[in-house]
Design an enzyme around this catalytic site. Structure first.
Site, PDB file in Angstrom:
ATOM      1  N   ASP A  79       3.046  -6.890   3.369  1.00 49.25           N
ATOM      2  CA  ASP A  79       2.682  -5.919   4.406  1.00 49.25           C
ATOM      3  C   ASP A  79       2.673  -6.532   5.804  1.00 49.25           C
ATOM      4  O   ASP A  79       1.855  -6.179   6.635  1.00 49.25           O
ATOM      5  CB  ASP A  79       1.301  -5.320   4.079  1.00 49.25           C
ATOM      6  CG  ASP A  79       0.954  -4.137   4.972  1.00 49.25           C
ATOM      7  OD1 ASP A  79       1.868  -3.504   5.506  1.00 49.25           O
ATOM      8  OD2 ASP A  79      -0.250  -3.849   5.133  1.00 49.25           O
ATOM      9  N   ASP A  89       0.265   4.363   1.219  1.00 48.09           N
ATOM     10  CA  ASP A  89       0.223   5.349   2.289  1.00 48.09           C
ATOM     11  C   ASP A  89       1.001   4.912   3.517  1.00 48.09           C
ATOM     12  O   ASP A  89       1.291   3.729   3.711  1.00 48.09           O
ATOM     13  CB  ASP A  89      -1.224   5.659   2.674  1.00 48.09           C
ATOM     14  CG  ASP A  89      -2.000   4.425   3.105  1.00 48.09           C
ATOM     15  OD1 ASP A  89      -1.819   3.362   2.480  1.00 48.09           O
ATOM     16  OD2 ASP A  89      -2.794   4.511   4.063  1.00 48.09           O
ATOM     17  N   HIS A 128       0.834  -1.211   0.000  1.00 50.42           N
ATOM     18  CA  HIS A 128       0.000   0.000   0.000  1.00 50.42           C
ATOM     19  C   HIS A 128       0.863   1.253   0.000  1.00 50.42           C
ATOM     20  O   HIS A 128       1.944   1.300   0.604  1.00 50.42           O
ATOM     21  CB  HIS A 128      -1.005   0.006   1.154  1.00 50.42           C
ATOM     22  CG  HIS A 128      -0.425  -0.029   2.529  1.00 50.42           C
ATOM     23  ND1 HIS A 128       0.015   1.100   3.192  1.00 50.42           N
ATOM     24  CD2 HIS A 128      -0.253  -1.056   3.399  1.00 50.42           C
ATOM     25  CE1 HIS A 128       0.434   0.774   4.394  1.00 50.42           C
ATOM     26  NE2 HIS A 128       0.304  -0.532   4.553  1.00 50.42           N
ATOM     27  N   ASP A 180       6.396   0.657   6.903  1.00 51.38           N
ATOM     28  CA  ASP A 180       5.044   0.140   6.731  1.00 51.38           C
ATOM     29  C   ASP A 180       4.296   1.108   5.826  1.00 51.38           C
ATOM     30  O   ASP A 180       3.866   2.167   6.269  1.00 51.38           O
ATOM     31  CB  ASP A 180       4.363   0.025   8.101  1.00 51.38           C
ATOM     32  CG  ASP A 180       2.892  -0.326   8.014  1.00 51.38           C
ATOM     33  OD1 ASP A 180       2.470  -0.905   6.994  1.00 51.38           O
ATOM     34  OD2 ASP A 180       2.161   0.008   8.962  1.00 51.38           O
ATOM     35  N   GLU A 219      -4.698   2.338   2.781  1.00 51.56           N
ATOM     36  CA  GLU A 219      -4.876   1.109   3.550  1.00 51.56           C
ATOM     37  C   GLU A 219      -4.995   1.402   5.037  1.00 51.56           C
ATOM     38  O   GLU A 219      -5.732   0.724   5.759  1.00 51.56           O
ATOM     39  CB  GLU A 219      -3.674   0.182   3.303  1.00 51.56           C
ATOM     40  CG  GLU A 219      -3.791  -1.197   3.951  1.00 51.56           C
ATOM     41  CD  GLU A 219      -3.218  -1.264   5.364  1.00 51.56           C
ATOM     42  OE1 GLU A 219      -3.438  -2.287   6.043  1.00 51.56           O
ATOM     43  OE2 GLU A 219      -2.555  -0.291   5.794  1.00 51.56           O
ATOM     44  N   GLU A 220      -4.284   2.427   5.499  1.00 51.88           N
ATOM     45  CA  GLU A 220      -4.227   2.678   6.934  1.00 51.88           C
ATOM     46  C   GLU A 220      -5.526   3.223   7.503  1.00 51.88           C
ATOM     47  O   GLU A 220      -5.781   3.101   8.700  1.00 51.88           O
ATOM     48  CB  GLU A 220      -3.077   3.650   7.245  1.00 51.88           C
ATOM     49  CG  GLU A 220      -1.693   3.145   6.869  1.00 51.88           C
ATOM     50  CD  GLU A 220      -1.218   1.989   7.744  1.00 51.88           C
ATOM     51  OE1 GLU A 220      -1.981   1.570   8.634  1.00 51.88           O
ATOM     52  OE2 GLU A 220      -0.097   1.516   7.533  1.00 51.88           O
ATOM     53  N   HIS A 236       3.573   2.649  13.308  1.00 57.13           N
ATOM     54  CA  HIS A 236       2.525   3.611  13.657  1.00 57.13           C
ATOM     55  C   HIS A 236       2.950   4.506  14.822  1.00 57.13           C
ATOM     56  O   HIS A 236       2.108   5.131  15.462  1.00 57.13           O
ATOM     57  CB  HIS A 236       1.185   2.924  13.986  1.00 57.13           C
ATOM     58  CG  HIS A 236       0.582   2.183  12.839  1.00 57.13           C
ATOM     59  ND1 HIS A 236      -0.694   1.675  12.873  1.00 57.13           N
ATOM     60  CD2 HIS A 236       1.081   1.864  11.620  1.00 57.13           C
ATOM     61  CE1 HIS A 236      -0.966   1.059  11.729  1.00 57.13           C
ATOM     62  NE2 HIS A 236       0.111   1.171  10.957  1.00 57.13           N
TER      63      HIS A 236
END
Length: 487
Positions: free
Chosen positions: A168, A77, A75, A114, A144-145, A459
């Site tokens: 991922d 983002d 992904h 990520d 995706e996030e 994150h």
């Protein structure tokens, strides 16, 4: 040392290019332009769809044209989180990477490994002249996030392959074959603001520097939730002083990130200053004792004198709000009985924000590998907030990915891993969400697995990538491609 000096060189070079492109969720115009421009520079055909996904096509190594088409997927983002003392604009600034021993980090922000490393390895596979592979399709999804809108809106006609390698995951040595579904719950509390009376002293109560992390991957580690810790202090202060005034509450950020920081502006009657400050010292010691094994000692809780604000939340709204935030289900809500050690159901009290238009917005994020249990925890939270007059909306639902232990692709991957490294990989389902369940709904019959290098503290601004694992992960990926081409 720069990341472009690391091995595998082609992967790190591609990742270095990605770090220079601002790409927070919902702001991916530059990333789309970068990917399509990169494909043109490398003479690769590509296509885009209405939601902004990019699909690239790479012909097979000569002699393997009849091999099955393999889809490589990541992904575009990244989660945009930074330390409070760091100046960084995720809409314009590149990520500043650091090589620190065996780890790659960023300067006070999320690294974006990520899923930048997943995208980089897909790109590298398509241009490495030494690889043996059948036809390749690389799918780079958007957002995706938050919301999984790229996977949900993917034009499936752009993808012909029925073998998918999702790149991922965050632990080298693990092959993922299932994941949880999730849902976001947003409660909006209409309040009334009034003028601040005389005779009160105002403090900012704040908690900072918790570890935070991914609300799926790290939810079971017992880390502190800044919003709930702060609400706990406010609830105790109400109990101690009979009443406190509340002017502001700001905590947390993205739904899938455990909140690391929160602050509230509170007022107590003149003469209660010493008692409040003493209470804060005791509370600070209490939570440090409770969280020392999960958090260490780097986080801080304190109260600080502030000037009186012009407005505050009217008294009747304060206790229901504080009590409800404090009482919100948070953390692990149930363990799987089907997969030992797997979190089945959880909720993350992700953010609390008082707005400028007399509202307080509370966002929570629920996950479960059992859809009915995800709905149950969502309903419990909805009932809790509706009880105090909130308008509650649920959004961004995602389906889970049911494990297929009989997968032919899984067997090939297990044999590859054992032959390369001399031990068996872990085969697991995750409590985190992946796009695979959506792909399976859109493209029935897709055989898929997920894997990746070792990443820690994603994150959060502590996100880092373990350099030795990236080289082993690359060997694993390229060996799977070779085995699929020769099967």
């Amino acid at each position: 040392m720069k990341i472009t000096d690391l091995k595998p060189k082609l992967v790190w070079e591609c990742f270095d290019e990605i770090t220079k492109v601002p790409r927070p969720t919902h702001h991916l115009e530059r990333m789309k332009d970068f990917l399509t421009g990169w494909a043109e520079r490398h003479n690769l055909k590509y296509a885009t769809d209405e939601v902004g996904n990019v699909v690239m096509y790479c012909p097979a190594t000569p002699g393997y044209e009849n091999a099955p088409t393999v889809v490589l997927q990541g992904h575009q983002d990244m989660v945009a989180e930074k330390r409070g003392d760091v100046e960084h604009d995720f809409l314009t600034d590149p990520i500043k990477t650091i090589v620190d021993g065996d780890w790659v980090k960023a300067e006070g922000t999320t690294l974006g490994a990520d899923n930048g490393l997943g995208c980089a390895s897909a790109m590298a596979a398509m241009i490495d002249p030494d690889l043996v592979h059948g036809p390749l399709e690389a799918v780079f999804t958007v957002d995706e996030e938050q919301g999984l809108t790229g996977a949900t809106g993917l034009d499936a006609s752009l993808v012909s392959g029925r073998i998918l390698l999702n790149l991922d995951s965050e632990e080298h040595g693990m092959i993922v074959i299932g994941c949880a579904g999730s849902m976001c719950t947003v409660a909006t509390y209409p309040i009334e603001e009034v003028d601040v009376p005389d005779g009160y002293v105002w403090y900012e109560a704040h908690i900072n520097h918790l570890k935070g992390g991914h609300s799926g991957m790290e939810i079971h580690l017992g880390r502190g939730n800044a919003n709930q810790i702060l609400a706990r202090f406010l609830w105790l202060a109400e109990d101690e002083f009979g009443m406190i005034f509340l002017s502001d509450f700001q905590g947390g950020g993205l739904p899938n990130a455990i909140p690391r920081e929160a602050k509230a502006l509170i007022g107590v009657a003149e003469g209660q200053e010493e008692a409040l400050e003493k209470m804060a010292e005791i509370f600070n010691a209490t939570i440090h004792d409770e969280l020392r094994l999960a958090e260490g000692n780097d986080f801080t809780f304190s109260v600080e004198l502030k000037e009186a604000p012009a407005k505050m939340i009217a008294e009747p709204y304060v206790n229901p709000l504080i009590s409800t935030i404090f009482g919100t289900p948070n953390g692990v809500q149930g363990m799987s009985l089907a997969v030992a050690g797997l979190v089945e159901t959880s909720s993350n009290l992700a953010s609390v924000h008082k707005t400028d238009d007399e509202k307080v917005v509370v966002t929570t994020h629920q996950r479960s590998s059992v859809d009915s249990k995800r709905e149950e925890i969502t309903d419990r939270i909805t009932a809790l907030y509706e009880n105090i007059g909130c308008v509650v909306v649920t959004n961004d639902p995602s389906v889970g990915w049911a494990p297929n232990p009989d997968s032919k692709l899984l067997k090939i991957a297990e044999e590859s891993f054992n032959d390369l490294f001399g031990y068996d990989p872990k085969v697991e389902a995750l409590h985190a969400g992946l796009e695979c369940g959506i792909f399976l709904e859109k493209m029935p019959g897709m055989d898929m697995i997920s894997f990746g290098p070792t990443l820690k503290d994603i994150h959060s601004p502590n996100e880092k990538a373990y350099i030795p694992s990236v080289e082993e992960y690359w060997k694993f990926l390229t060996d799977i491609l070779k085995r699929l081409a020769k099967a």
